[in-house]
Design an enzyme around this catalytic site. Structure first.
Site, PDB file in Angstrom:
ATOM      1  N   HIS A  56       0.849  -1.188   0.000  1.00  0.00           N
ATOM      2  CA  HIS A  56       0.000   0.000   0.000  1.00  0.00           C
ATOM      3  C   HIS A  56       0.889   1.244   0.000  1.00  0.00           C
ATOM      4  O   HIS A  56       2.021   1.222   0.490  1.00  0.00           O
ATOM      5  CB  HIS A  56      -0.902   0.006   1.224  1.00  0.00           C
ATOM      6  N   GLU A  58       0.883   3.966   1.717  1.00  0.00           N
ATOM      7  CA  GLU A  58       1.320   4.448   3.026  1.00  0.00           C
ATOM      8  C   GLU A  58       2.452   3.593   3.590  1.00  0.00           C
ATOM      9  O   GLU A  58       3.387   4.112   4.201  1.00  0.00           O
ATOM     10  CB  GLU A  58       0.143   4.467   4.015  1.00  0.00           C
ATOM     11  N   CYS A  86      -6.386   2.437   4.960  1.00  0.00           N
ATOM     12  CA  CYS A  86      -7.105   1.248   5.414  1.00  0.00           C
ATOM     13  C   CYS A  86      -6.704   0.956   6.866  1.00  0.00           C
ATOM     14  O   CYS A  86      -5.808   1.603   7.422  1.00  0.00           O
ATOM     15  CB  CYS A  86      -6.784   0.057   4.513  1.00  0.00           C
ATOM     16  N   CYS A  89      -2.903   0.168   7.245  1.00  0.00           N
ATOM     17  CA  CYS A  89      -2.029   1.335   7.140  1.00  0.00           C
ATOM     18  C   CYS A  89      -2.211   2.279   8.330  1.00  0.00           C
ATOM     19  O   CYS A  89      -1.236   2.757   8.910  1.00  0.00           O
ATOM     20  CB  CYS A  89      -2.282   2.065   5.825  1.00  0.00           C
TER      21      CYS A  89
END
Length: 175
Positions: A56, A58, A86, A89
């Site tokens: 992801h 992040e 999410c 993260c």
């Protein structure tokens, strides 16, 4: 402060655009400290054949930030992301001491910023978390609509997030 948020969000959205061009889920992220971008990331490996939910934007930005070994007051670091982080993260960033979040588009299916932190263990319940939502939402939304509209898209196709995104009007004017 709003002008500053828009500036950094534009950079995060540009990272998201790069991900979209690569056929990836259009999430871009920048980590800002003391008015400077110290790390960035964009979503990678979302395709089903070699997909990974660890890549992801992040998390990639956090890895870059950690590798630089920058000595900063993490309470002054802000995460800017084109989509609401999410749960993975959000919690990873919290565990690493980052508590200021700014995002563009809400993740109604998997967003983590509504985590009831005050109900968690003592280590987390005392965190002073700042969340600013909807900054350049329209620009972020357009990227996700482009992604989900593509016939090549199979990542999250048919999910609550995809359906919600495709039904949104881009004339939303907040922030």
């Amino acid at each position: 402060m709003k002008r500053e948020h828009k500036y950094y969000m534009r950079v995060a959205i540009e990272m998201a655009r790069q991900a979209l061009v690569e056929g990836e889920f259009p999430v871009g992220c920048v980590i800002v400290n003391d008015g400077k971008i110290v790390a960035d990331g964009r979503r990678r490996n979302c395709k089903r054949d070699n997909g990974s939910e660890l890549d992801h934007a992040e998390i990639i930005a956090l890895r870059k930030f950690s590798e630089k070994q920058i000595k900063v007051d993490l309470a002054k670091v802000t995460i800017y992301s084109s989509m609401e982080p999410c749960l993975m993260c959000f919690s990873t960033l919290l565990v690493n001491g980052i508590t200021r979040f700014v995002y563009g588009y809400e993740d109604i299916m998997g967003g983590g910023t509504n985590l009831p932190v005050k109900m968690l263990s003592p280590l987390y319940r005392s965190l002073d978390i700042s969340i600013t939502a909807g900054i350049l939402r329209k620009e972020s939304l357009e990227l996700f609509q482009t992604f989900f509209s593509s016939p090549d898209c199979d990542y999250l196709k048919g999910t609550l997030l995809a359906e919600y995104t495709l039904q949104q009007k881009t004339s939303y004017t907040a922030s």
